[in-house]
Design a protein around this motif. Structure first.
Motif, mmCIF file in Angstrom:
data_model
loop_
_atom_site.group_PDB
_atom_site.id
_atom_site.type_symbol
_atom_site.label_atom_id
_atom_site.label_comp_id
_atom_site.label_asym_id
_atom_site.label_seq_id
_atom_site.Cartn_x
_atom_site.Cartn_y
_atom_site.Cartn_z
ATOM 1 N N ASN A 231 2.656 5.022 10.839
ATOM 2 C CA ASN A 231 3.181 6.344 11.114
ATOM 3 C C ASN A 231 3.648 7.032 9.911
ATOM 4 O O ASN A 231 4.749 7.944 10.091
ATOM 5 N N GLY A 232 3.479 6.473 8.852
ATOM 6 C CA GLY A 232 3.704 7.136 7.567
ATOM 7 C C GLY A 232 5.046 6.561 6.804
ATOM 8 O O GLY A 232 5.482 7.228 6.024
ATOM 9 N N PHE A 233 5.574 5.438 7.359
ATOM 10 C CA PHE A 233 6.835 4.768 6.897
ATOM 11 C C PHE A 233 6.445 3.820 5.751
ATOM 12 O O PHE A 233 6.833 2.631 6.030
ATOM 13 N N GLY A 234 5.672 4.350 4.935
ATOM 14 C CA GLY A 234 5.151 3.317 3.772
ATOM 15 C C GLY A 234 6.241 3.152 2.738
ATOM 16 O O GLY A 234 7.688 3.533 2.910
ATOM 17 N N THR A 235 5.830 2.473 1.604
ATOM 18 C CA THR A 235 6.702 2.423 0.664
ATOM 19 C C THR A 235 6.327 3.023 -0.766
ATOM 20 O O THR A 235 5.171 3.123 -0.923
ATOM 21 N N PRO A 236 7.156 3.380 -1.802
ATOM 22 C CA PRO A 236 6.700 4.090 -2.999
ATOM 23 C C PRO A 236 5.742 2.632 -3.680
ATOM 24 O O PRO A 236 6.099 1.675 -3.716
ATOM 25 N N ARG A 237 5.101 3.338 -4.828
ATOM 26 C CA ARG A 237 4.300 2.276 -5.518
ATOM 27 C C ARG A 237 5.405 1.775 -6.785
ATOM 28 O O ARG A 237 6.228 2.419 -7.101
ATOM 29 N N GLU A 238 4.994 0.412 -6.844
ATOM 30 C CA GLU A 238 5.618 -0.285 -8.025
ATOM 31 C C GLU A 238 4.835 -1.114 -8.365
ATOM 32 O O GLU A 238 3.789 -1.601 -8.104
ATOM 33 N N GLU A 239 5.220 -1.577 -9.949
ATOM 34 C CA GLU A 239 4.335 -2.262 -10.726
ATOM 35 C C GLU A 239 4.877 -3.651 -10.964
ATOM 36 O O GLU A 239 6.245 -3.639 -10.986
ATOM 37 N N PHE A 240 4.305 -4.522 -11.305
ATOM 38 C CA PHE A 240 4.640 -6.099 -11.576
ATOM 39 C C PHE A 240 3.550 -6.510 -12.398
ATOM 40 O O PHE A 240 2.358 -6.058 -12.560
ATOM 41 N N THR A 241 3.726 -7.694 -13.194
ATOM 42 C CA THR A 241 2.997 -8.203 -14.107
ATOM 43 C C THR A 241 2.861 -9.661 -13.846
ATOM 44 O O THR A 241 3.679 -10.422 -13.495
ATOM 45 N N ILE A 242 1.496 -10.348 -14.286
ATOM 46 C CA ILE A 242 1.503 -11.797 -14.202
ATOM 47 C C ILE A 242 0.667 -12.210 -15.596
ATOM 48 O O ILE A 242 0.003 -11.102 -16.248
ATOM 49 N N ARG A 243 0.983 -13.484 -16.094
ATOM 50 C CA ARG A 243 0.300 -13.603 -17.208
ATOM 51 C C ARG A 243 -0.998 -14.371 -17.174
ATOM 52 O O ARG A 243 -1.293 -14.895 -16.116
ATOM 53 N N THR A 244 -1.995 -14.159 -18.026
ATOM 54 C CA THR A 244 -3.069 -14.790 -17.905
ATOM 55 C C THR A 244 -3.389 -15.876 -19.182
ATOM 56 O O THR A 244 -2.862 -15.409 -20.262
ATOM 57 N N GLN A 245 -4.162 -16.581 -19.100
ATOM 58 C CA GLN A 245 -4.423 -17.552 -20.280
ATOM 59 C C GLN A 245 -5.764 -18.125 -20.358
ATOM 60 O O GLN A 245 -6.448 -18.575 -19.288
ATOM 61 N N GLU A 246 -6.579 -17.774 -21.562
ATOM 62 C CA GLU A 246 -7.735 -18.141 -21.966
ATOM 63 C C GLU A 246 -7.959 -19.705 -22.090
ATOM 64 O O GLU A 246 -7.071 -20.283 -22.127
ATOM 65 N N LYS A 247 -9.262 -20.249 -22.060
ATOM 66 C CA LYS A 247 -9.236 -21.761 -22.327
ATOM 67 C C LYS A 247 -9.061 -21.962 -23.983
ATOM 68 O O LYS A 247 -9.344 -21.238 -24.794
#
Length: 206
Positions: free
Chosen positions: A190-206
Motif C-alpha cells: 500500500n505504499g508504506f515503505g521505507t527510505p533508502r539507507e546504506e550500510f557496509t560490510i568488509r571483504t577479505q581476499e585469500k
C-alpha cells in the motif's frame, strides 16, 4: 457589459475562495454566486420578456446563484475532510534495525570462498498491518565478487511486531580486500515503505 461582468465574477469566485477560512469562504461564495445569478437571470429574463422578465429573471437567478455558490464551498469542504481522513487514518510504520553479518569463522568479514548470512530486523511500529513487505537489496560499490540470495516477500507484519530476516551472502575466490557498500529499503503493497539507507560490510581476499 453584463456578460463581461459574469465572466469576471466567475473567475473571481474561483480564485478568491482559495485563501479564506471556511466561514468567510461560505459567505463570499454565496454572495458572489447570488450576484452572478442576479445578472445572468436579468439578461435572460430581459431577452425573453422585457422589463418584467428581467425582474423575475434576476430574482430567480439570485436564488439559483446563491445555491451554486454555496455548493462550491460544500464540495471544497468535503474534499478537505476526505483529505484529512486519509492523512489521519492508521498506517504501518516500518523500519529496518540492527543489520549484521554472521560468518563461518566469526571475524565479521566476508572472506574469499566463505558463506555468510546477512541478518536484519524489520519492525512495524504503526497501527495497521503491513502487507506484502519486500526488502530490496542493491550493491553499490565493491560488491561485484559477492553473491547474495534474492529477498523474499513477507506476507504480513502486524502492529507492534517484527521479523528476523536473513539473506545468504558468499564471496568468490578472487574477491579483493576492502568494503562492500549496499543500499537497502522496504517496499509495501500500500505504499508504506521505507527510505533508502546504506550500510557496509568488509571483504577479505585469500
Amino acid at each position: 457589459m453584463k456578460k463581461v461582468f459574469i465572466y469576471s465574477a466567475c473567475v473571481f469566485l474561483l480564485l478568491g475562495c482559495g485563501s479564506m477560512d471556511p466561514f468567510t469562504k461560505s459567505i463570499f461564495a454565496t454572495h458572489t454566486g447570488a450576484a452572478i445569478g442576479n445578472v445572468a437571470g436579468s439578461i435572460i429574463g430581459e431577452n425573453i420578456g422585457g422589463y418584467k422578465g428581467s425582474f423575475v429573471g434576476s430574482m430567480l437567478g439570485t436564488a439559483a446563484g446563491a445555491m451554486i455558490g454555496a455548493s462550491v464551498v460544500a464540495r471544497d469542504q468535503q474534499q478537505t475532510e476526505r483529505s484529512r481522513e486519509i492523512i489521519t487514518s492508521p498506517s504501518p510504520n516500518l523500519s529496518i534495525r540492527d543489520i549484521r553479518l554472521q560468518d563461518e569463522n566469526w571475524n565479521r568479514i566476508v572472506d574469499a570462498d566463505e558463506n555468510c548470512v546477512l541478518i536484519f530486523e524489520i519492525y512495524n511500529d504503526g497501527e495497521r498491518t503491513a502487507s506484502d513487505v519486500r526488502p530490496v537489496l542493491k550493491g553499490l560499490k565493491g560488491t561485484q565478487k559477492l553473491n547474495y540470495s534474492r529477498p523474499l516477500v513477507i506476507d504480513q507484519i502486524k502492529p507492534g511486531e517484527g521479523v528476523l530476516y536473513k539473506v545468504n551472502i558468499s564471496a568468490s575466490s578472487n574477491v579483493k580486500s576492502g568494503e562492500a557498500v549496499f543500499e537497502i529499503h522496504l517496499e509495501e503493497r500500500n505504499g508504506f515503505g521505507t527510505p533508502r539507507e546504506e550500510f557496509t560490510i568488509r571483504t577479505q581476499e585469500k
